[in-house]
Write an enzyme that holds these catalytic residues in place. Sequence first.
Site, PDB file in Angstrom:
ATOM      1  N   ASN A   7       4.327   7.390 -46.829  1.00  0.00           N
ATOM      2  CA  ASN A   7       2.925   7.786 -47.010  1.00  0.00           C
ATOM      3  C   ASN A   7       2.764   8.177 -48.474  1.00  0.00           C
ATOM      4  O   ASN A   7       3.225   9.238 -48.886  1.00  0.00           O
ATOM      5  CB  ASN A   7       2.613   8.975 -46.080  1.00  0.00           C
ATOM      6  CG  ASN A   7       1.247   9.576 -46.372  1.00  0.00           C
ATOM      7  OD1 ASN A   7       0.396   8.940 -47.002  1.00  0.00           O
ATOM      8  ND2 ASN A   7       1.023  10.802 -45.913  1.00  0.00           N
TER       9      ASN A   7
ATOM     10  N   LYS B 160       0.142   8.973 -50.010  1.00  0.00           N
ATOM     11  CA  LYS B 160      -0.971   9.907 -50.220  1.00  0.00           C
ATOM     12  C   LYS B 160      -1.855   9.380 -51.367  1.00  0.00           C
ATOM     13  O   LYS B 160      -1.945   8.172 -51.548  1.00  0.00           O
ATOM     14  CB  LYS B 160      -0.458  11.321 -50.491  1.00  0.00           C
ATOM     15  CG  LYS B 160       0.628  11.745 -49.500  1.00  0.00           C
ATOM     16  CD  LYS B 160       0.882  13.204 -49.495  1.00  0.00           C
ATOM     17  CE  LYS B 160       2.080  13.492 -48.604  1.00  0.00           C
ATOM     18  NZ  LYS B 160       2.126  14.831 -48.107  1.00  0.00           N
TER      19      LYS B 160
ATOM     20  N   HIS C 193      -3.284  12.820 -39.936  1.00  0.00           N
ATOM     21  CA  HIS C 193      -2.310  13.485 -40.811  1.00  0.00           C
ATOM     22  C   HIS C 193      -2.811  14.915 -41.045  1.00  0.00           C
ATOM     23  O   HIS C 193      -4.015  15.140 -41.167  1.00  0.00           O
ATOM     24  CB  HIS C 193      -2.186  12.715 -42.130  1.00  0.00           C
ATOM     25  CG  HIS C 193      -1.085  13.233 -42.988  1.00  0.00           C
ATOM     26  ND1 HIS C 193      -1.209  14.377 -43.741  1.00  0.00           N
ATOM     27  CD2 HIS C 193       0.180  12.787 -43.189  1.00  0.00           C
ATOM     28  CE1 HIS C 193      -0.067  14.606 -44.380  1.00  0.00           C
ATOM     29  NE2 HIS C 193       0.795  13.651 -44.060  1.00  0.00           N
TER      30      HIS C 193
ATOM     31  N   GLU D  84      -3.048  16.713 -43.536  1.00  0.00           N
ATOM     32  CA  GLU D  84      -3.938  16.894 -44.696  1.00  0.00           C
ATOM     33  C   GLU D  84      -5.367  16.478 -44.346  1.00  0.00           C
ATOM     34  O   GLU D  84      -6.328  17.035 -44.855  1.00  0.00           O
ATOM     35  CB  GLU D  84      -3.386  16.122 -45.907  1.00  0.00           C
ATOM     36  CG  GLU D  84      -2.182  16.847 -46.498  1.00  0.00           C
ATOM     37  CD  GLU D  84      -1.147  15.957 -47.146  1.00  0.00           C
ATOM     38  OE1 GLU D  84      -1.451  14.819 -47.516  1.00  0.00           O
ATOM     39  OE2 GLU D  84       0.013  16.423 -47.280  1.00  0.00           O
TER      40      GLU D  84
ATOM     41  N   GLU E 154       4.969  16.093 -37.283  1.00  0.00           N
ATOM     42  CA  GLU E 154       5.124  16.625 -38.644  1.00  0.00           C
ATOM     43  C   GLU E 154       4.720  18.098 -38.653  1.00  0.00           C
ATOM     44  O   GLU E 154       3.520  18.410 -38.703  1.00  0.00           O
ATOM     45  CB  GLU E 154       4.210  15.867 -39.605  1.00  0.00           C
ATOM     46  CG  GLU E 154       4.473  14.391 -39.684  1.00  0.00           C
ATOM     47  CD  GLU E 154       3.925  13.820 -40.975  1.00  0.00           C
ATOM     48  OE1 GLU E 154       4.733  13.409 -41.815  1.00  0.00           O
ATOM     49  OE2 GLU E 154       2.701  13.833 -41.167  1.00  0.00           O
TER      50      GLU E 154
ATOM     51  N   GLY F 134       5.748  18.584 -47.569  1.00  0.00           N
ATOM     52  CA  GLY F 134       5.675  18.816 -49.010  1.00  0.00           C
ATOM     53  C   GLY F 134       6.236  20.156 -49.457  1.00  0.00           C
ATOM     54  O   GLY F 134       6.040  20.569 -50.595  1.00  0.00           O
TER      55      GLY F 134
ATOM     56  N   SER G  16       9.182  16.694 -45.376  1.00  0.00           N
ATOM     57  CA  SER G  16      10.241  16.866 -46.392  1.00  0.00           C
ATOM     58  C   SER G  16      11.547  16.170 -46.043  1.00  0.00           C
ATOM     59  O   SER G  16      12.624  16.688 -46.352  1.00  0.00           O
ATOM     60  CB  SER G  16      10.494  18.360 -46.655  1.00  0.00           C
ATOM     61  OG  SER G  16       9.341  18.960 -47.184  1.00  0.00           O
TER      62      SER G  16
HETATM   63  C1  PEP Z   1       3.766  13.321 -45.141  1.00  0.00           C
HETATM   64  O1  PEP Z   1       2.925  13.315 -46.023  1.00  0.00           O
HETATM   65  O2  PEP Z   1       3.536  12.765 -44.060  1.00  0.00           O
HETATM   66  C2  PEP Z   1       5.045  13.986 -45.395  1.00  0.00           C
HETATM   67  C3  PEP Z   1       5.910  14.079 -44.418  1.00  0.00           C
HETATM   68  O3  PEP Z   1       5.242  14.454 -46.657  1.00  0.00           O
HETATM   69  P1  PEP Z   1       6.644  15.005 -47.256  1.00  0.00           P
HETATM   70  O4  PEP Z   1       7.710  14.052 -46.856  1.00  0.00           O
HETATM   71  O5  PEP Z   1       6.423  15.049 -48.728  1.00  0.00           O
HETATM   72  O6  PEP Z   1       6.853  16.355 -46.661  1.00  0.00           O
END
Ligand code: PEP
Length: 249
Positions: free
Chosen positions: A9, A11, A96, A98, A167, A173, A212
Amino acid sequence: MPQPLVIGNWKMNGSLSLTSDILRAIESGIDDKIKCEVGVCVPYVYIAQAHSTIACDSRITVGAQTVSEYKSGAYTGEVSADMLAEINCHWVLVGHSERRVLFNEKDTALVLKVLAAQRAGLVPVYCVGETEADYKAGNTFQTIENQISALLDNKAVDLKQIVLAYEPVWAIGTGLTATPDEAQKVHDFIRQLIKKQNKEAAIKVRILYGGSVKPDSAESLFAQKDIDGGLIGGASLDVEAFLSICQKA
Ligand code: PEP
């Protein structure tokens, strides 16, 4: 057992040149040691660029990061599922964290997005996860159940044509990850919820872990019985890290 899947992803990152550079490097790095399916969800404006960069028979499939629940019309700024399908988009992220937190997207609208995506032939990747406050209060399972129920209660959703992503919001992040054991428990819980509705779909559905994930943490996470791959944010823009994560799936 479903084929493992790793989706990057990106972003709101990238540029025309970065899209070509990263995808060329990923494509040339995918070798026989990588057995999983590989997807990348790039910003809308780079989807066409992504397709013109990769080979027609590439192992990389391209996706978007959100989609409108509406078919067409006066929805300024929105992009429909039919539009994404027309440019050969394969995946689309839905819900997601976000989008949920920063853009106030709610379960009801998210389920409509899943339906719009499926009607157009896209594969939705439906994301769920608890906030840090939920986690600390011991409300993880209740939060996940509420988010998944919205999906499962709608009989028009095809549970065999969907990917789920767990997630934890506190892990996205932040450099923090759920332990493999914690993640496995939630993945198993999600699979059991799906099983109550559709046994066949519960076996087939891929449930990705995100938050992460890095090359160091990928192996033990992906070794868990109900973790079928990863949704990768930050590390998906680092070609070496992304390929290493794919190898571990
Ligand atoms: C994501 O944006 O779905 C995500 C898991 O980000 P990160 O791996 O940076 O935590």
